[in-house]
Design a protein around this motif. Structure first.
Motif, PDB file in Angstrom:
ATOM      1  N   ALA A   1      -6.347 -50.370  17.613  1.00  0.00           N
ATOM      2  CA  ALA A   1      -6.549 -50.105  16.183  1.00  0.00           C
ATOM      3  C   ALA A   1      -6.452 -48.603  15.956  1.00  0.00           C
ATOM      4  CB  ALA A   1      -7.906 -50.620  15.731  1.00  0.00           C
ATOM      5  N   MET A   2      -5.502 -48.202  15.122  1.00  0.00           N
ATOM      6  CA  MET A   2      -5.326 -46.778  14.833  1.00  0.00           C
ATOM      7  C   MET A   2      -5.843 -46.464  13.439  1.00  0.00           C
ATOM      8  SD  MET A   2      -1.907 -44.452  15.139  1.00  0.00           S
ATOM      9  CE  MET A   2      -2.024 -42.672  14.944  1.00  0.00           C
TER      10      MET A   2
ATOM     11  N   GLU B   1      -1.318 -49.283   9.861  1.00  0.00           N
ATOM     12  CA  GLU B   1      -0.809 -50.588  10.286  1.00  0.00           C
ATOM     13  C   GLU B   1       0.661 -50.572  10.683  1.00  0.00           C
ATOM     14  OE1 GLU B   1      -2.891 -52.784  10.767  1.00  0.00           O
ATOM     15  OE2 GLU B   1      -4.570 -52.537   9.371  1.00  0.00           O
ATOM     16  N   THR B   2       1.305 -49.431  10.567  1.00  0.00           N
ATOM     17  CA  THR B   2       2.724 -49.339  10.905  1.00  0.00           C
ATOM     18  C   THR B   2       2.958 -48.082  11.714  1.00  0.00           C
ATOM     19  OG1 THR B   2       4.953 -49.333   9.985  1.00  0.00           O
ATOM     20  CG2 THR B   2       3.291 -48.052   8.802  1.00  0.00           C
ATOM     21  N   THR B   3       4.175 -47.924  12.207  1.00  0.00           N
ATOM     22  CA  THR B   3       4.495 -46.727  12.975  1.00  0.00           C
ATOM     23  C   THR B   3       4.364 -45.497  12.074  1.00  0.00           C
ATOM     24  OG1 THR B   3       6.051 -47.974  14.348  1.00  0.00           O
ATOM     25  CG2 THR B   3       6.262 -45.576  14.370  1.00  0.00           C
ATOM     26  N   MET B   4       3.617 -44.533  12.557  1.00  0.00           N
ATOM     27  CA  MET B   4       3.363 -43.335  11.754  1.00  0.00           C
ATOM     28  C   MET B   4       4.569 -42.401  11.786  1.00  0.00           C
ATOM     29  SD  MET B   4       0.884 -41.566  10.039  1.00  0.00           S
ATOM     30  CE  MET B   4      -0.792 -41.607  10.652  1.00  0.00           C
ATOM     31  N   ASN B   5       5.068 -42.058  10.620  1.00  0.00           N
ATOM     32  CA  ASN B   5       6.091 -41.014  10.514  1.00  0.00           C
ATOM     33  C   ASN B   5       5.689 -40.083   9.374  1.00  0.00           C
ATOM     34  OD1 ASN B   5       6.894 -42.206   8.035  1.00  0.00           O
ATOM     35  ND2 ASN B   5       8.354 -43.552   9.087  1.00  0.00           N
ATOM     36  N   GLN B   6       6.524 -39.102   9.080  1.00  0.00           N
ATOM     37  CA  GLN B   6       6.147 -38.111   8.070  1.00  0.00           C
ATOM     38  C   GLN B   6       5.912 -38.733   6.691  1.00  0.00           C
ATOM     39  OE1 GLN B   6       9.445 -35.324   7.428  1.00  0.00           O
ATOM     40  NE2 GLN B   6      10.813 -36.795   8.394  1.00  0.00           N
ATOM     41  N   HIS B   7       6.662 -39.773   6.371  1.00  0.00           N
ATOM     42  CA  HIS B   7       6.527 -40.393   5.044  1.00  0.00           C
ATOM     43  C   HIS B   7       5.248 -41.240   4.960  1.00  0.00           C
ATOM     44  CE1 HIS B   7      10.515 -38.906   4.358  1.00  0.00           C
ATOM     45  NE2 HIS B   7      10.996 -39.611   5.384  1.00  0.00           N
TER      46      HIS B   7
END
Length: 346
Positions: free
Chosen positions: A198-199, A216-222
């Protein structure tokens, strides 16, 4: 099982000689001395016989088992550990046998190292810090050392963290002296987010916890910018930081992307110029530790339970905890300065 041989003390030998030599009331026979002092007759005889020949009851020099290694060889063993602190006692024993031709046990190696104040400790897990980043950390610490508490109280601290359901601690042991835990060769370098289920992203100030959001999803800049948009200003308002609050984030590439900086500029959010590889300077790392302890009070079986406990622990974090953490900033800066930009105890 054979009996363990015991040696008479110098004091016992002195009493035997005193009784044998006697006083104004006369001397004692060997048999009488044996019965009075409860020491074997043969032992009494040997002590008196030796006294007659040498006029001494002291222990002979050079008695006992001879040492396996010379002082020079012992220094070589200690030097080996200084260069290779992760070596096991078995490895050191084998290397020593190759170098000296003397076969020895790991127990002997441990005894030699212990006598030189080396103990076998678990390597502390600390992020690897490059020399360039050590200079940046040192510069930040010196520039912010004398900032007053009012400055730190205006900072909104942030970070992401992962929480495991199950996991191992990946222990590694090293030979070191008591106060050498933070030397680079004795550390167990780690990479952030080494696993979990859990992130979360969260922020806080000295007055309490701000908002927390599950990722809940891959972290990116957006994705990151969306989290900032939903949580930062509302957290600052909740914590009554005022419009001139300062936002803290680490140097993760998502945080420092051009579009992210443009977002901060558009939103008129002041960002603290943070040094890279500096989780020990960020008090939120210890807040995550507090949350971890709270959720681990009873076993966790699934991801939903992790999320439920994280939310509860975050919302119920008392202001005393957050105030204490932020009040430690001067001490953290001092620690970085003393470590010359290297790892600290935080």
């Amino acid at each position: 099982m054979s009996k363990v041989r015991t040696e008479t003390t110098v004091a016992e030998r002195a009493r035997i000689i005193d009784a044998w030599e006697g006083d104004e009331n006369g001397s004692k026979t060997l048999k009488e001395i044996s019965e009075i002092l409860k020491i074997k007759y043969t032992t009494v005889w040997k002590i008196i016989d030796r006294y007659k020949k040498s006029n001494s009851i002291a222990n002979k020099a050079g008695r006992g088992r001879k040492q396996t290694f010379t002082d020079r060889e012992k220094r070589s063993i200690v030097k080996f550990v200084k260069i290779n602190p992760r070596s096991s006692a078995v490895d050191i024993s084998n290397a020593t046998e190759t170098a000296t031709g003397k076969k020895t046990s790991p127990k002997t190696i441990r005894r030699i190292l212990n006598s030189n104040r080396y103990k076998n400790f678990r390597a502390k897990r600390k992020p690897f810090i490059s020399k360039t980043n050590m200079k940046k950390r040192l510069k930040f610490a010196k520039e912010h050392l004398n900032k007053d508490q009012a400055f730190w109280d205006k900072v909104l601290w942030s970070d992401e963290s992962k929480f495991n359901i199950f996991g191992s601690d990946g222990r590694i042991k090293v030979w070191r002296k008591k106060k050498e835990a933070l030397k680079m060769k004795n550390l167990n370098p780690t990479v952030k987010h080494g696993g979990g289920s859990a992130m979360v992203w969260g922020c806080f100030s000295s007055s309490g916890p701000g908002k927390m959001e599950f990722v809940e999803t891959t972290m990116n800049q957006h994705v990151y910018q969306g989290i900032i948009d939903r949580n930062v200003k509302s957290s600052a308002a909740k914590l009554k930081l005022g419009r001139r609050f300062i936002f803290q984030q680490d140097k993760d590439p998502k945080h420092t992307a051009k579009s992210t900086w443009a977002f901060f500029k558009t939103q008129k959010i002041t960002v603290l110029d943070w040094p890279p590889q500096s989780p020990d300077l960020n008090p939120i790392e210890h807040l995550w530790d507090h949350i971890e302890r709270e959720i681990r009070k009873t076993p966790i079986s699934n991801k939903n339970e992790v999320k439920k406990r994280l939310s509860e622990a975050w919302e119920t974090t008392p202001p005393e905890v957050t105030t204490t953490l932020v009040n430690s900033m001067r001490s953290r800066c001092i620690a970085v300065i003393e470590a010359k930009g290297g790892s600290t105890r935080y």
